[in-house]
Design an enzyme around this catalytic site. Structure first.
Site, short mmCIF file in Angstrom:
data_model
loop_
_atom_site.label_atom_id
_atom_site.label_comp_id
_atom_site.label_asym_id
_atom_site.label_seq_id
_atom_site.Cartn_x
_atom_site.Cartn_y
_atom_site.Cartn_z
N GLU A 7 48.02 32.34 38.91
CA GLU A 7 49.05 33.44 38.65
C GLU A 7 49.44 34.18 40.01
OE1 GLU A 7 46.25 32.37 36.92
OE2 GLU A 7 46.22 33.30 34.94
N THR A 60 47.97 27.78 33.49
CA THR A 60 46.86 27.77 33.78
C THR A 60 45.87 27.04 32.92
OG1 THR A 60 46.57 29.80 32.06
CG2 THR A 60 47.23 30.20 34.36
N LYS A 72 25.05 40.09 29.88
CA LYS A 72 24.93 41.53 29.52
C LYS A 72 23.41 41.71 29.10
CE LYS A 72 29.68 42.83 29.36
NZ LYS A 72 30.70 42.19 28.82
P1 AMP Z 1 42.76 28.57 38.92
O1 AMP Z 1 44.02 29.43 38.48
O2 AMP Z 1 42.72 27.42 38.08
O3 AMP Z 1 42.61 28.32 40.51
O4 AMP Z 1 41.65 29.33 38.58
C1 AMP Z 1 41.42 30.75 39.26
C2 AMP Z 1 39.80 31.30 39.12
O5 AMP Z 1 38.89 30.18 39.67
C3 AMP Z 1 39.78 32.50 39.47
O6 AMP Z 1 40.23 33.57 38.80
C4 AMP Z 1 38.16 32.62 39.79
O7 AMP Z 1 37.50 32.74 38.44
C5 AMP Z 1 37.99 31.30 40.18
N1 AMP Z 1 38.05 31.14 41.74
C6 AMP Z 1 38.94 30.77 42.53
N2 AMP Z 1 38.55 30.84 43.79
C7 AMP Z 1 37.11 31.03 43.75
C8 AMP Z 1 36.07 31.57 44.74
N3 AMP Z 1 36.17 31.36 46.15
N4 AMP Z 1 35.02 31.77 44.24
C9 AMP Z 1 34.83 31.93 43.02
N5 AMP Z 1 35.66 31.81 41.91
C10 AMP Z 1 36.82 31.35 42.42
#
Ligand code: AMP
Length: 542
Positions: free
Chosen positions: A330, A185, A439
């Protein structure tokens, strides 16, 4: 009493076997790193993946060995993945946009034995390879004629290396829970954490992703996965594509508007997927050139929130259906998709766009809930937001080496770190990352909602919202803005635009103009850097 059906382990190489047998002549087209467009088929990919597996075994690679890849989306990268998995190895995608030290750290943590790399990354590999103790071999995804001069030891051109195998090889058999792949990640805070996919989870994810109300893809589609294989498995398309027998178009290293348009047009692509940044570039190119998208039917947009204006442009100006999706490394990665359920199927115009701002509903195989800080489940009323938790057969049960154990509870619920609400129809909307939410006076303000609102302003190119310390309210929002080229909106004009479009107490206390907003290696706004940049900022209301 047990069922009397066959054990047919869900193994990734069966996907490729199926593709080669049922859709053997279906094309896989790549923009090669060397330049020209090259063409092969699923039968061709399988034949060469078998050679990869045979060749890896011949040089002593064992089941469980991690086989790293530092590559763009190309047919060769696919061959390397399937070859590695088919001998029981574990493909490990590396994100070239990370800092060299981070990549080396990740490779050492995973103890990678082999590295397949594209030519593009040779300078990077020369920097990191000497510090990865486990690394035995670097294979450059090119032919002998294009091999660069290098001081590295144990380096070989892929085509030369592959030519030493005849492909007379049988996929190895093993339990479906065997590790198939790894991806770390992005880790905006702390060290990156390793997610380990199994053959079973990859196969199930590919089936889940293909379903009509998920991506809804079929053998008649031509798929352009712009989202890189190193970003959460190209959202599963490297497995769903061959599973359903769609034609694949692999964009290589070029993701600018003109290059993507060229592939969409010449290959008659019907389905594509990427993060919003890519689509901004394409839409800008289309506006500048007046070109259209006559072949494209659907685009999946995710990785960060898809701005409403983007959905509107694709649908209204180009007649391309947008599917807003959410997921995580994940989760293999798909978690939800915004296809229309019957209750919403008749929505038109603005009402449909409102719905499409949500990240969508979970397909079979993803369970979801929102909880408060005390782990009490919150109602699905479309407004009460809390921590988003998920579980399912393609969701991580733990990280490699037991890192980040606090994100998993005893009932297998994984805390995504996202904050969201879910409506009575099951549509989830992300309102923030738990660590970014503002917040203010004990209430939460969604930075993503404010950002989406701000980018709707015609003179704003990009916007980010962060919390700034406030003596009375604890934190208040600051809007950070990049102007569109040649435009000069004022602070007051922007705030006036936002007034009435969000709750009064959500309105940012100030606007700061910057040349550029920092991004992470996967294209998300890097709020940690931004908060650091504005650490000493004093709001006019403070
Ligand atoms: P990654 O593992 O790098 O793909 O990151 C995952 C994270 O990207 C998620 O936990 C979200 O915070 C963000 N994310 C993925 N898709 C979206 C979406 N459509 N809208 C907002 N945040 C997103």
């Amino acid at each position: 009493m047990l069922g009397l059906m066959q054990q047919w382990p869900l193994l990734c190489h069966k996907i490729l076997d199926h593709a080669a047998r049922q859709h053997g002549d279906r094309e896989v087209v790549s923009r090669s790193v060397e330049g020209p467009i090259v063409r092969t088929t699923y039968a061709g990919i399988r034949a060469r993946a078998l050679k990869v597996a045979q060749r890896l075994e011949r040089e002593g690679r064992k089941p469980g060995d991690r086989i790293a890849t530092l590559g763009w989306n190309t047919a060769r990268h696919l061959e390397a993945w399937y070859g590695a998995m088919g001998m029981g190895g574990v493909y490990h995608t590396l994100n070239p946009r990370l800092f060299p030290d981070q990549i080396a750290w990740i490779m050492n943590h995973a103890e990678d034995k082999v590295l397949f790399t594209d030519l593009t990354f040779m300078p990077l590999v020369e920097k990191i390879a000497p510090s990865v103790a486990s690394l035995k071999r670097v294979i450059v995804l090119t032919d002998g004629a294009h091999m660069p001069e290098t001081g590295l030891r144990d380096v070989v051109a892929y085509e030369d290396w592959l030519a030493e195998a005849d492909g007379d090889f049988e996929w190895r058999g093993f339990d479906e829970n065997t590790a198939a792949g790894m991806c770390y990640t992005s880790g905006t805070t702390g060290d990156p954490k390793g997610v380990v996919y199994s053959h079973r989870s990859n196969v199930l994810h590919a089936m889940i992703a293909s379903m009509p109300d998920a991506m809804g893809i079929s053998s008649r589609d031509t798929i352009l996965p712009v989202v890189p294989m190193f970003h959460a498995n190209a959202w599963g398309l490297a497995q769903s594509g061959p599973m359903i027998g769609a034609k694949l178009v692999m964009p290589g290293g070029k993701m600018d508007g003109a290059s993507i348009y060229e592939l969409l047009d010449t290959e008659k692509v019907t389905f594509t997927a990427a993060v919003p940044t890519v689509w901004l570039m394409l839409l800008q190119y289309l506006e500048e050139t007046g070109k259209k998208l006559p072949h494209l039917k659907k685009v999946v947009i995710g990785g960060s929130a898809c701005p409403r204006a983007m959905t509107e442009k694709f649908q209204n100006n180009y007649d391309v259906q947008v599917i807003h999706a959410w997921g995580m490394t994940e989760m293999s990665p798909l978690g939800s998709l915004g296809t229309l359920k019957p209750a919403y199927a008749d929505l038109k115009g603005a009402a449909q766009l409102d719905l499409q701002e949500k990240q969508g509903h979970a397909p079979f195989g993803v369970e979801m809930k929102v909880t408060d800080d005390g782990n009490r489940e919150l109602p699905w009323d479309g407004k009460t937001f809390g921590r988003l938790k998920v579980r399912g057969p393609a969701v991580a049960a733990s990280y490699y080496g037991g890192d980040g154990a606090e994100q998993f509870d005893e009932d297998d619920w994984f805390d995504t770190g996202d904050v969201a609400h879910i409506d009575p129809q099951g549509y989830m909307q992300i309102t923030d990352r738990a660590k970014d939410v503002i917040k203010s006076g004990g209430e939460w303000i969604s930075t993503i909602d404010l950002e989406n609102l701000a980018v709707g302003h015609p003179e704003i190119a990009e916007a980010a919202v962060i919390g700034i310390a406030h003596p009375k309210w604890d934190e208040r929002p600051l809007l950070v803005v990049v102007k569109k080229p040649g435009k000069d909106p004022s602070r007051d004009a922007i705030l006036d635009y936002m007034k009435g479009r969000c709750a009064k107490w959500w309105l940012p206390d100030d606007v700061a103009f910057v040349e550029e907003i920092p991004h992470t290696a996967t294209g998300k706004i890097q709020k940690t850097t931004l908060r650091e940049q504005f650490r000493d900022y004093r709001l006019p209301t403070a």
